[in-house]
Design an enzyme around this catalytic site. Structure first.
Site, short mmCIF file in Angstrom:
data_model
loop_
_atom_site.label_atom_id
_atom_site.label_comp_id
_atom_site.label_asym_id
_atom_site.label_seq_id
_atom_site.Cartn_x
_atom_site.Cartn_y
_atom_site.Cartn_z
N ASP A 85 0.86 -1.18 0.00
CA ASP A 85 0.00 0.00 0.00
C ASP A 85 0.90 1.24 0.00
OD1 ASP A 85 -2.34 1.59 0.33
OD2 ASP A 85 -1.95 1.69 2.47
N LYS A 95 -16.97 17.69 0.04
CA LYS A 95 -15.55 17.56 -0.27
C LYS A 95 -15.26 16.10 -0.62
CE LYS A 95 -13.79 16.47 4.33
NZ LYS A 95 -13.13 16.95 5.53
#
Length: 1142
Positions: free
Chosen positions: A409, A569
């Site tokens: 990751d 957002k």
């Protein structure tokens, strides 16, 4: 567990429906007839595997499911039932030793679980009963009980929050024991029950709760509460994860709360997450099974040969029935087929020690004890976290030395996940913070728009609207008192923001730097201090929560003026399709530039709502929230309908710094021959900048893209576009490499290094199954391209797609060993899918660490875990496995050869005691010590020279070539042991008295040579000596000698035959016996000594030639490019040289 099962069975309809109804405080609600007590599982936690009454049968059943144990059980039963040449003790005692040792280990571990369960189940809790607090044991809590929990106490079961001591009806909770997140989370009471704050009041509450049946997802919960009053109809309110307090979480910064238990005992979410992970098997285990089959075939072959030759021998009547041993009538009447089968079984018993049953317990002990060396490693201890490495699965220690693909990751793994607000873009203009309370426009390039608008700044109205959006669109809470080591900061000190997301805290802090300060929320009213230090108050009407599919969140607030705003957002890919106004091109350009700089970006938009529009939105949301079935789907549809026609006002950029030594670690993994893939949900530009920073990509590398952007450039339909693009990339990468493979200098000049970037949308097309089966071709092309690329970046990946990538690679024809490393819940799927899963103890929680095989504090620790620990564990266990097969072949071959000299009568060569103790006492501890402590190279050397990892790649030490070497060495030694003793004993009168030695003396000489040779073989192989190695090796040899004197020097009353009486002692009185033993040991060890002497100069010469070749290539490159070659190439050359210590 049994009681829980009975309770569930007795519950009747409860298990067959999708929901359950709970009556708060066990008070019947108006409108129901006769109230019947409900039957749910009690609150006992049972993590143990066994009980006192089922331990023996259950443990034995599990142990005998292993093929080797079951095989030796059959051999033992054959020895008991059939008249065999050896005592049942010879196979029974080693088997029982293995079974007992394993049972003691598993029993002790389960006893610890029982002890922990008892401590939890008997802990005191406080329940409201009859209007007063009553103390109970935790295990006696029932579904429907009202529980009172005080600050710093853990929740004893899953509770719905009814009321809190805080005025705003909230409480703060840490869930570190569940998901590892140390940050405090905010939970909310139901508005209609928050006023019930005393024991009497909460006991008078008349309400019922309808909720889903227990399920393990910690972050999902669907329910509704119906609150009844005397004069009104029941009031229904929706319940979600924000109302559910999970067992194991801890109450913080709240004096006390009241909650009603809805899930208890083994039905709590914590207990449902106890389920074990799928069993992973290492490549070493697979090799052991293959070798075991070979040795099983050898055993069967020996038994068949012995049986056939016996009957050929007995075809002569003089041999079949000699004058001194006439057959009985029973023997004459026995069926010949049955007799042959019985003889075959007898040979199987006689030769069964070629199968090393004790190897399994030794391997298990080596893995279990060896895992502590990883846990104790001080180099893998992090001072900031105060924690070191953790081993969750010791079965895969050696697999750490076989890794070929590393899937990692990005956020929180390669980076710190410590967000810092850097800049923002408002209405197309870039803003940066310099100094204190100073907002300025970037001095060099204040505008991200076209050249016609070079300088300037956004209007004041847009600035303030953007900053208000940052202060209002979040789930951040303000911590009133910041307690540090028991101290409380004084009033007026800087406020502390609390959130489960570091991004949100960074944005709120960024808004504060730019003049707008979020001051907290009280009873759904949010307070914001503007630049004029005025307090603005907004009523929070709705929160449209963030989820990884939408990749955005929204809030609906009402200003004091009465205006209603929706602020939203989210990621640019999720915001831009929803906007229809604003300076999209300028803001998009800013987002792309920030991403190239490695910054994490979010876009901000808004729209103003009328009261009628909000009423419609509120009604739709309320309908979705009240649904018990498919609530998530209905909410997602409602959110998607609400978040449309937005006005784009700006974007933010926060920095997530690289972890310490992340770049050096990736370089080391590349040098070790591993392919590193980055799998992330971030946008391509941000991930690409991180990959350059951590040296996964470099400037000389040609970057290939297989992304949605490139797919759209083709005019055909999407599937055809992908196919064309894959063929084009395949032609570039695969064919180019084939053409340049003949060049000796291709690593410097001829071959171009490639890096591949693919996004989630393109991957979904590649992985999507089609009716014509063409997807398989897509996968094959994609895999061929990936395998020839030096580095691969997969961006915009969903958690499931990460797992699909790992699964696709590990299921290729080569079956490479894969490793996945991550720190968040979105990484769990790939961590579980990979052969080895590594979890980081990061800031995104510890879901990955909890589900991993190994947990480490930082990404840099992966280097030592693989290059040092993994390398050494593989070397140790590979040697251990080969050594066990070798020493058992040496042990049983003389027994087989002896049959040719005893008329195939199945006469044992060794005494039964020697047969029993050979693997248990005489040769077991030295190899176990070797498997734990051996270091053929120093740890520092393994860390500094990652290329050494390549020497053990592809299971190099457990291939058929080294296996055959060890097998032939065992055959050679077995032949030397037997025929050396046989020819030297051709003159049987070796004693000074002229006494003739018999078969037991002959067997004892062979066994003595055997024990000393196999132990001294380990002495030759050991390169890292400790006092423990000396103790177990020389101690084992001393124990053999002392035991042999002791066993043969006493007349044991429990033995029917005293075969070994004074045999060993009298044997050592003969000088010939001494010379025989010393000579045979020396001859047996000569091949091994010669191989070691010959191989060392070869290795040194190979190493010198490799280093010379590297130096020559470097010189040729310097001559070709000249001293004034471009700096990027020079950097690559120097870094390559540095990695190999040139």
């Amino acid at each position: 567990m049994f009681r829980c099962g009975i309770n569930r069975w007795c519950a009747g309809e409860e298990k067959r429906v999708d929901s359950r109804t709970i009556y708060v405080g066990h008070h019947p609600t108006p409108g129901i007839g006769t109230f019947l007590p409900q039957n749910f599982c009690d609150n006992r936690i049972i993590s143990s595997k066994y009980t006192y009454w089922n331990f023996i049968p259950k443990n034995l059943f599990e142990q005998f499911r292993r093929i080797a144990n079951f095989y030796f059980l059959i051999i033992f039963l054959v020895q008991v039932i059939v008249d065999t040449p050896t005592s049942p003790v010879t196979s029974g005692l080693p088997l029982f030793f293995v079974i007992i040792v394993t049972a003691i280990k598993q029993g002790y571990e389960d006893w610890l679980r029982h002890k922990a369960d008892h401590s939890v189940n008997k802990s005191p809790v406080y329940v409201v009963d009859g209007g007063r607090i009553v103390e109970k044991q935790s295990e006696k809590i029932q579904v429907g009980d009202i529980v009172c929990v005080k600050e710093d106490e853990t929740f004893p079961c899953d509770l719905i929050l009814l009321s809190s001591s805080r005025e705003d009806g909230t409480c703060y909770v840490t869930t570190a024991s569940l998901d590892g997140e140390s940050s405090q989370k905010t939970y909310f009471t139901v508005p209609d029950t928050s006023a019930f704050r005393t024991d009497m009041e909460v006991d008078s509450l008349n309400a019922s709760i309808e909720c889903e049946q227990p399920q393990p997802d910690l972050y999902k919960f669907v329910g509704r509460v119906n609150v009844f009053s005397d004069k009104q109809e029941p009031t229904a309110r929706s319940l979600g994860p924000e109302n559910l307090l999970l067992r194991g979480a801890t109450l913080k910064n709240t004096d006390n709360i009241y909650g009603v238990s809805i899930y208890t005992g083994m039905e709590t979410k914590m207990a449902l997450n106890y389920q074990g992970k799928s069993q992973k098997r290492s490549v070493v285990e697979k090799s052991i099974n293959a070798f075991l089959i070979v040795y099983l075939c050898i055993l069967i072959s020996k038994s068949l040969v012995g049986t056939i030759l016996k009957y050929i021998w007995q075809s002569d009547p003089a041999n079949d029935e000699p004058w001194y041993s006439s057959k009985t009538d029973k023997e004459k009447d026995t069926n010949k087929v049955v007799k042959m089968f019985t003889d075959f079984l007898s040979y199987m018993v006689l030769f069964n020690f070629i199968i090393p049953v004790s190897m399994y317990v030794t391997v298990e002990m080596q893995k279990f004890l060896g895992s502590y060396f990883i846990t104790w490693d001080k180099d893998m201890y992090d001072d900031h976290l105060g924690e070191g490495a953790l081993v969750n699965t010791s079965d895969l220690n050696e697999e750490l030395g076989q890794i070929q693909y590393v899937f990692t990751d990005k956020t929180g793994t390669l980076t710190e996940n410590n967000m810092e607000f850097i800049e923002c873009c408002i209405d197309g203009f870039k803003y940066k913070h310099i100094g204190i309370d100073l907002c300025v426009v970037d001095g060099l390039s204040s505008n991200d728009g076209p050249p016609s608008r070079v300088y300037g700044m956004a209007g004041k109205e847009k600035e303030e609207l953007f900053l208000r959006a940052l202060c209002l669109c979040h789930t951040v809470q303000v911590k009133e008192e910041d307690k540090v080591d028991g101290l409380v900061k004084q009033q007026g000190s800087q406020c502390t923001y609390i959130s489960s997301s570091p991004d949100e805290v960074a944005l709120v802090q960024g808004a504060k730097k730019l003049g707008f300060t979020f001051q907290g929320m009280q009873s759904n009213w949010m307070k914001v201090q503007n630049r004029e230090t005025e307090i603005e108050v907004y009523e929070l009407l709705q929160i449209l929560s963030f989820d990884p599919v939408r990749r955005r969140m929204s809030v609906i607030v009402k200003a004091s003026s009465g205006n209603i705003f929706l602020f939203c957002k989210g990621a640019d890919s999720s915001i831009f399709p929803k906007v229809n106004a604003g300076k999209q091109e300028e803001i998009k350009l800013h987002v792309e530039r920030s991403a190239v700089d490695g910054l994490r970006t979010l876009c901000v938009a808004y729209k103003e709502l009328t009261q009628d529009e909000y009423d419609q939105i509120s009604a739709r949301l309320q309908e979705a929230k009240m649904a018990l079935k498919d609530r998530d789907k209905k909410l997602a549809e409602a959110y998607d309908h609400i978040e449309i026609d937005l006005h784009l006002i700006g974007a933010t950029a926060v920095e997530d710094k690289l972890q310490d030594q992340a770049a050096e670690t990736i370089e080391a993994l590349h040098s070790a021959g591993m392919s590193v893939w980055v799998l992330t949900g971030d946008k391509m530009e941000t991930a690409m900048a991180t990959c350059f920073a951590c040296r996964l990509f470099h400037t000389n590398m040609k970057i290939l893209e297989l992304t949605t952007k490139h797919i759209e450039e083709y005019k055909a339909r999407k599937e055809e576009k992908v196919h064309e693009l894959l063929l084009e990339l395949h032609k570039v990468v695969v064919q180019d490499k084939k053409c340049s493979s003949a060049s000796l200098l291709r690593s410097w000049s001829a071959t171009q290094e490639y890096g591949l970037i693919i996004d989630g949308a393109a991957l979904s097309i590649i992985m999507k199954p089609t009716q014509d089966g063409s997807t398989s071709n897509y996968k094959n092309l994609f895999l061929q391209i990936c395998q020839r690329c030096t580095a691969v970046l997969c961006c915009r990946m969903a958690p499931l797609q990460k797992a699909q990538i790992v699964k696709m690679v590990k299921n290729t024809k080569e079956h490479p060993v894969t490793l996945a490393i991550g720190d968040g819940a979105n990484d769990v799927s790939m961590v579980l899918e990979a052969h080895v899963g590594i979890g980081l103890k990061g800031k995104e929680g510890r879901q990955a660490a909890r589900n991993s095989d190994y947990a480490i504090p930082k990404f840099k620790h992966l280097r030592k875990l693989l290059l040092a620990h993994g390398h050494l564990y593989y070397i140790r266990i590979a040697h251990l496995v080969q050594y066990f097969f070798y020493k058992n072949l040496c042990f049983i071959l003389p027994q087989f050869l002896y049959q040719f000299f005893c008329g195939f009568s199945q006469q044992p060569l060794y005494d039964a005691t020697y047969l029993t103790f050979y693997n248990i006492c005489f040769t077991s501890l030295p190899i176990l010590a070797y498997g734990l402590l051996e270091q053929h190279m120093s740890v520092e050397m393994l860390r500094k020279d990652p290329s050494l990892y390549r020497n053990i790649a592809n299971n190099a030490l457990l291939q058929w070539k080294p296996f055959l070497y060890w097998t032939f060495l065992g055959l050679f030694n077995g032949l030397i042991f037997f025929f050396g003793a046989y020819f030297l004993y051709n003159n049987s009168t070796l004693a000074d008295t002229g006494q003739v030695y018999g078969n037991w003396t002959f067997g004892t000489v062979v066994f003595t040579v055997l024990v000393f040779t196999v132990n001294l073989k380990l002495v030759l192989d050991t390169r890292y000596w400790t006092w423990f190695n000396h103790f177990v090796i020389w101690g084992s040899l001393a124990f053999f000698v002392i035991f042999s004197f002791f066993w043969g020097g006493i007349i044991w009353p429990f033995l029917n035959q005293q075969r070994m009486y004074f045999v060993f002692a009298q044997m050592l009185t003969s000088v010939s016996a001494w010379l025989t033993i010393i000579l045979l040991i020396t001859v047996s060890l000569v091949p091994d000594i010669v191989v070691k002497l010959v191989s060392k100069p070869v290795d040194r010469g190979r190493l010198q030639s490799v280093r010379f070749a590297e130096s020559e290539l470097l010189a040729l490159k310097y001559i070709k490019d000249g001293p004034f070659s471009p700096s990027p190439k020079s950097e690559v050359s120097l870094s390559t040289c540095g990695k190999n210590d040139c």
